[in-house]
Each structure stands twice: as structure tokens, then as C-alpha cells.
Write a protein that holds these residues in place. Structure first.
Motif, PDB file in Angstrom:
ATOM      1  N   LEU A  91     -20.509 -22.296 -62.199  1.00 40.21           N
ATOM      2  CA  LEU A  91     -21.201 -23.409 -61.564  1.00 40.21           C
ATOM      3  C   LEU A  91     -22.049 -24.145 -62.584  1.00 40.21           C
ATOM      4  O   LEU A  91     -22.780 -23.527 -63.354  1.00 40.21           O
ATOM      5  CB  LEU A  91     -22.104 -22.892 -60.430  1.00 40.21           C
ATOM      6  N   GLU A 147     -25.012 -26.935 -62.655  1.00 40.63           N
ATOM      7  CA  GLU A 147     -26.000 -27.679 -61.874  1.00 40.63           C
ATOM      8  C   GLU A 147     -26.692 -28.672 -62.782  1.00 40.63           C
ATOM      9  O   GLU A 147     -27.339 -28.281 -63.757  1.00 40.63           O
ATOM     10  CB  GLU A 147     -27.056 -26.735 -61.285  1.00 40.63           C
ATOM     11  N   GLN A 169     -29.583 -31.158 -62.818  1.00 37.12           N
ATOM     12  CA  GLN A 169     -30.778 -31.529 -62.086  1.00 37.12           C
ATOM     13  C   GLN A 169     -31.220 -32.937 -62.485  1.00 37.12           C
ATOM     14  O   GLN A 169     -30.665 -33.524 -63.414  1.00 37.12           O
ATOM     15  CB  GLN A 169     -31.846 -30.466 -62.310  1.00 37.12           C
ATOM     16  N   ALA A 186     -17.142 -25.631 -60.853  1.00 39.62           N
ATOM     17  CA  ALA A 186     -17.841 -26.223 -59.705  1.00 39.62           C
ATOM     18  C   ALA A 186     -19.027 -27.008 -60.253  1.00 39.62           C
ATOM     19  O   ALA A 186     -19.668 -26.586 -61.209  1.00 39.62           O
ATOM     20  CB  ALA A 186     -18.318 -25.131 -58.749  1.00 39.62           C
ATOM     21  N   GLU A 195     -22.586 -29.403 -59.313  1.00 37.17           N
ATOM     22  CA  GLU A 195     -23.615 -29.913 -58.413  1.00 37.17           C
ATOM     23  C   GLU A 195     -24.457 -30.882 -59.240  1.00 37.17           C
ATOM     24  O   GLU A 195     -25.081 -30.480 -60.226  1.00 37.17           O
ATOM     25  CB  GLU A 195     -24.477 -28.764 -57.894  1.00 37.17           C
ATOM     26  N   HIS A 252     -27.419 -33.802 -59.206  1.00 36.92           N
ATOM     27  CA  HIS A 252     -28.507 -34.445 -58.479  1.00 36.92           C
ATOM     28  C   HIS A 252     -28.662 -35.889 -58.939  1.00 36.92           C
ATOM     29  O   HIS A 252     -28.284 -36.242 -60.057  1.00 36.92           O
ATOM     30  CB  HIS A 252     -29.821 -33.694 -58.726  1.00 36.92           C
TER      31      HIS A 252
END
Length: 131
Positions: free
Chosen positions: A82, A84, A86, A99, A101, A103
Motif C-alpha cells: 500500500l 499512502e 498524504q 494499492a 491512497e 489525499h
């Protein structure tokens, strides 16, 4: 009776006042608040967490299973689990992930590529086997 998933924790910290020139290898969890000029590689095949804080800057290639970025990376990024990104994340380089993510506010200047190592179904046509 009950099993608990092993949670990766931060084992090591590179502080804000620390600057490293050279490659960094780690296993487990690593948080970077300082500056690194060199590649960062998590141990292959092991669970790993790498946190690049909003104060951190990395110039080099970054490889980890779970990667949390809120600072700056200049170089390619490889995340096998994953990634991420931010709000204060800044990446200049190509990003390879399983994967993602992302923001609002995070920036990537480069190509985002989904890691295709996951088994993808192959469609075989019946007519192609007859010839």
C-alpha cells in the motif's frame, strides 16, 4: 484460539537534524524525519512500513511494502503493498504501486503505474486453439 494479525511498528527513526548520504536498508518499520541522499530499501519478502514525514526529504529510489509519504521524494518509488500519499506528499519520479491512497494536496510529477504482478485472468478463445 484467537489470532492477532502482526502489526508493523516503527523500529527505527532518522531524526530531523540527521542527514545521511548513502543507501539505507531496513526491515520492520522506519520513520524518516531528516534528509537522505541515497536509495532506501526494505528487506525483500518481509513486511515493512516506511514513513516519510512532512519534514523529510529523500533523493534516491525508495522501495518498501507499505509506504506512507507526507514529505518529499526525488526518485522512483516502489510499493509492493500500500502506498499512502498524504496531503503534503511531493514525489518527482515514477511511482509503482499495488494499492494507492492519495489525499487532496499530494503531488506526483511522474508516471503512476499499477503493479501488474497480481495474477490477471487470461482469456483464451476456443477458435484460437483450433487451427
Amino acid at each position: 484460539m484467537f489470532t492477532r494479525k502482526t502489526k508493523s511498528t516503527i523500529d527505527s527513526l532518522i531524526g530531523m537534524s540527521t542527514s545521511i548520504t548513502g543507501d539505507v536498508g531496513f526491515k520492520g518499520g522506519l520513520r524518516i524525519d531528516g534528509a537522505i541522499t541515497g536509495n532506501i530499501n526494505a528487506e525483500t519478502g518481509q513486511p515493512s512500513v516506511l514513513v516519510i514525514s512532512e519534514h523529510a526529504k529523500v533523493v534516491g529510489e525508495v522501495r518498501a511494502a507499505h509506504l506512507i509519504v507526507n514529505g518529499e521524494i526525488v526518485g522512483d518509488v516502489h510499493s509492493t503493498e500500500l502506498l499512502e500519499l498524504q496531503p503534503k506528499a511531493r514525489i518527482t519520479g515514477n511511482v509503482f504501486y499495488k494499492a494507492l491512497e492519495m489525499h487532496g494536496g499530494a503531488l506526483v510529477s511522474g508516471k503512476l503505474s499499477h503493479d501488474q504482478q497480481v495474477e490477471t485472468p487470461v482469456l483464451k478463445l476456443a477458435a484460437s486453439s483450433e487451427a
